[in-house]
Design a protein around this motif. Structure first.
Motif, PDB file in Angstrom:
ATOM      1  N   ASP A  85       0.803  -1.279  -0.034  1.00 28.95           N
ATOM      2  CA  ASP A  85       0.090  -0.133  -0.083  1.00 28.95           C
ATOM      3  C   ASP A  85       0.850   1.165   0.005  1.00 28.95           C
ATOM      4  O   ASP A  85       2.286   1.302  -0.107  1.00 28.95           O
ATOM      5  CB  ASP A  85      -0.947  -0.015   1.135  1.00 28.95           C
ATOM      6  N   ILE A  86       0.294   2.258   0.083  1.00 27.65           N
ATOM      7  CA  ILE A  86       1.064   3.835   0.102  1.00 27.65           C
ATOM      8  C   ILE A  86       1.910   3.735   1.386  1.00 27.65           C
ATOM      9  O   ILE A  86       3.008   4.265   1.328  1.00 27.65           O
ATOM     10  CB  ILE A  86       0.095   4.786  -0.029  1.00 27.65           C
ATOM     11  N   GLY A  87       1.392   2.967   2.529  1.00 24.41           N
ATOM     12  CA  GLY A  87       2.410   3.231   3.558  1.00 24.41           C
ATOM     13  C   GLY A  87       3.682   2.380   3.359  1.00 24.41           C
ATOM     14  O   GLY A  87       4.644   2.906   3.872  1.00 24.41           O
ATOM     15  N   SER A  88       3.320   1.254   2.684  1.00 25.65           N
ATOM     16  CA  SER A  88       4.788   0.536   2.344  1.00 25.65           C
ATOM     17  C   SER A  88       5.444   1.378   1.408  1.00 25.65           C
ATOM     18  O   SER A  88       6.844   1.017   1.301  1.00 25.65           O
ATOM     19  CB  SER A  88       4.574  -0.918   2.217  1.00 25.65           C
ATOM     20  N   LEU A  89       5.107   2.118   0.525  1.00 21.87           N
ATOM     21  CA  LEU A  89       5.851   2.610  -0.669  1.00 21.87           C
ATOM     22  C   LEU A  89       6.468   3.939   0.391  1.00 21.87           C
ATOM     23  O   LEU A  89       7.587   4.156  -0.144  1.00 21.87           O
ATOM     24  CB  LEU A  89       4.698   3.643  -1.543  1.00 21.87           C
ATOM     25  N   ARG A  90       5.753   4.566   1.351  1.00 22.95           N
ATOM     26  CA  ARG A  90       6.795   5.567   1.978  1.00 22.95           C
ATOM     27  C   ARG A  90       7.990   4.816   2.738  1.00 22.95           C
ATOM     28  O   ARG A  90       8.907   5.268   2.836  1.00 22.95           O
ATOM     29  CB  ARG A  90       5.692   6.214   3.087  1.00 22.95           C
ATOM     30  N   LEU A 129      10.682  -4.130  -7.883  1.00 23.09           N
ATOM     31  CA  LEU A 129       9.829  -4.053  -6.887  1.00 23.09           C
ATOM     32  C   LEU A 129       8.569  -3.299  -7.049  1.00 23.09           C
ATOM     33  O   LEU A 129       7.369  -3.759  -6.837  1.00 23.09           O
ATOM     34  CB  LEU A 129      10.618  -3.419  -5.582  1.00 23.09           C
ATOM     35  N   LEU A 130       8.728  -2.230  -7.802  1.00 20.33           N
ATOM     36  CA  LEU A 130       7.466  -1.291  -8.122  1.00 20.33           C
ATOM     37  C   LEU A 130       6.625  -1.828  -9.324  1.00 20.33           C
ATOM     38  O   LEU A 130       5.639  -2.018  -9.098  1.00 20.33           O
ATOM     39  CB  LEU A 130       7.895   0.212  -8.597  1.00 20.33           C
ATOM     40  N   PHE A 131       7.290  -2.470 -10.126  1.00 23.15           N
ATOM     41  CA  PHE A 131       6.510  -3.145 -11.437  1.00 23.15           C
ATOM     42  C   PHE A 131       5.762  -4.309 -10.715  1.00 23.15           C
ATOM     43  O   PHE A 131       4.674  -4.422 -11.136  1.00 23.15           O
ATOM     44  CB  PHE A 131       7.858  -3.783 -12.390  1.00 23.15           C
ATOM     45  N   THR A 132       6.410  -5.299 -10.040  1.00 14.38           N
ATOM     46  CA  THR A 132       5.429  -6.154  -9.366  1.00 14.38           C
ATOM     47  C   THR A 132       4.465  -5.624  -8.378  1.00 14.38           C
ATOM     48  O   THR A 132       3.262  -6.219  -8.701  1.00 14.38           O
ATOM     49  CB  THR A 132       6.525  -6.978  -8.351  1.00 14.38           C
ATOM     50  N   TRP A 133       4.418  -4.800  -7.923  1.00  9.10           N
ATOM     51  CA  TRP A 133       3.496  -4.210  -7.026  1.00  9.10           C
ATOM     52  C   TRP A 133       2.310  -3.601  -8.101  1.00  9.10           C
ATOM     53  O   TRP A 133       1.005  -3.890  -7.836  1.00  9.10           O
ATOM     54  CB  TRP A 133       3.980  -3.147  -5.877  1.00  9.10           C
ATOM     55  N   LEU A 134       2.660  -2.711  -8.855  1.00 13.30           N
ATOM     56  CA  LEU A 134       1.922  -2.093  -9.808  1.00 13.30           C
ATOM     57  C   LEU A 134       1.229  -3.121 -10.628  1.00 13.30           C
ATOM     58  O   LEU A 134      -0.230  -2.998 -10.787  1.00 13.30           O
ATOM     59  CB  LEU A 134       2.554  -1.179 -10.640  1.00 13.30           C
ATOM     60  N   THR A 150       5.235   3.306 -15.815  1.00 10.79           N
ATOM     61  CA  THR A 150       5.142   3.910 -14.623  1.00 10.79           C
ATOM     62  C   THR A 150       6.095   3.427 -13.432  1.00 10.79           C
ATOM     63  O   THR A 150       6.428   4.363 -12.581  1.00 10.79           O
ATOM     64  CB  THR A 150       3.753   3.828 -14.248  1.00 10.79           C
ATOM     65  N   ALA A 151       6.294   2.288 -13.519  1.00  5.99           N
ATOM     66  CA  ALA A 151       7.305   1.694 -12.440  1.00  5.99           C
ATOM     67  C   ALA A 151       8.556   2.413 -12.829  1.00  5.99           C
ATOM     68  O   ALA A 151       9.437   2.834 -11.886  1.00  5.99           O
ATOM     69  CB  ALA A 151       7.398   0.134 -12.658  1.00  5.99           C
ATOM     70  N   LEU A 152       9.056   2.498 -14.052  1.00  5.09           N
ATOM     71  CA  LEU A 152      10.385   3.099 -14.485  1.00  5.09           C
ATOM     72  C   LEU A 152      10.392   4.834 -14.043  1.00  5.09           C
ATOM     73  O   LEU A 152      11.478   5.049 -13.317  1.00  5.09           O
ATOM     74  CB  LEU A 152      10.519   2.952 -15.929  1.00  5.09           C
TER      75      LEU A 152
END
Length: 194
Positions: A85-90, A129-134, A150-152
């Protein structure tokens, strides 16, 4: 390169080389560029040929070292080493800021030749990591190409901000900078995850 990186002997040898490098950095107060392959192998008590059986050259070793250290930090500080979630992104953003802050003392002007290497290694892990989540969170109508882009963009935005901040951390707290980076990155992710 070893053909079976899952072989316990290969893992042990690579770990021994990595530990030797870290100890040379910390105990001898050396910088990255001043440590040679000979220093690493001598400290690890292995032959130079063993080093080259595992790594093509010092650049490949350093890329692997940076990637492993970054992944260790992610596993230690991010639940399941994944975004949820956004918390884990932070949390991820703060990890990147902290990681660069902690590695900067090992870098000197002479080490600038390695900066790009480290950037590529970290940014790739961040992007993955971002690509997997997105990919898991994307709206069904969003194409794979859009998720990749977007991940890039998000990974380079986070990483680039952290690099710049790590050069002058006294100018602004990591918390303040991370809050602003999160706001911008979250806005960029909104079209993909809704």
């Amino acid at each position: 390169m070893p053909t079976n990186t899952n072989d316990p002997r290969v893992k042990r040898t690579r770990q021994l080389l990595m530990q030797a490098f870290m100890e040379l950095l910390e105990q001898r107060k050396k910088n990255v560029s001043s440590i040679t392959v000979q220093d690493i192998t001598s400290y690890a008590t292995v032959n130079r040929s063993t080093f080259y059986a595992h790594f093509e050259d010092k650049f490949a070793f350093l890329e692997s070292w940076m990637r492993e250290k970054f992944l260790e930090k992610l596993k230690d500080e991010l639940p399941n080493a994944a975004l949820s979630d956004i918390g884990s992104l932070r949390t991820l953003i703060l990890i990147v800021f902290d990681f660069l802050f902690c590695t900067r003392p090992y870098m000197t002007f002479a080490d600038r030749q390695y900066e790009t290497l480290f950037e590529v290694a970290m940014q790739k892990e961040l992007n993955d990591l971002l690509f997997t989540w997105l990919s898991e969170q994307a709206e069904p109508s969003v194409s794979r190409e859009t998720v990749e882009t977007t991940a890039l963009i998000a990974s380079w935005g986070i990483f680039g901000s952290a690099v710049e901040w790590s050069r002058h951390p006294q100018d602004r707290s990591a918390e303040d900078m991370a809050r602003d980076v999160l706001e911008v990155v979250a806005a960029g992710l909104a079209p993909v995850i809704g």
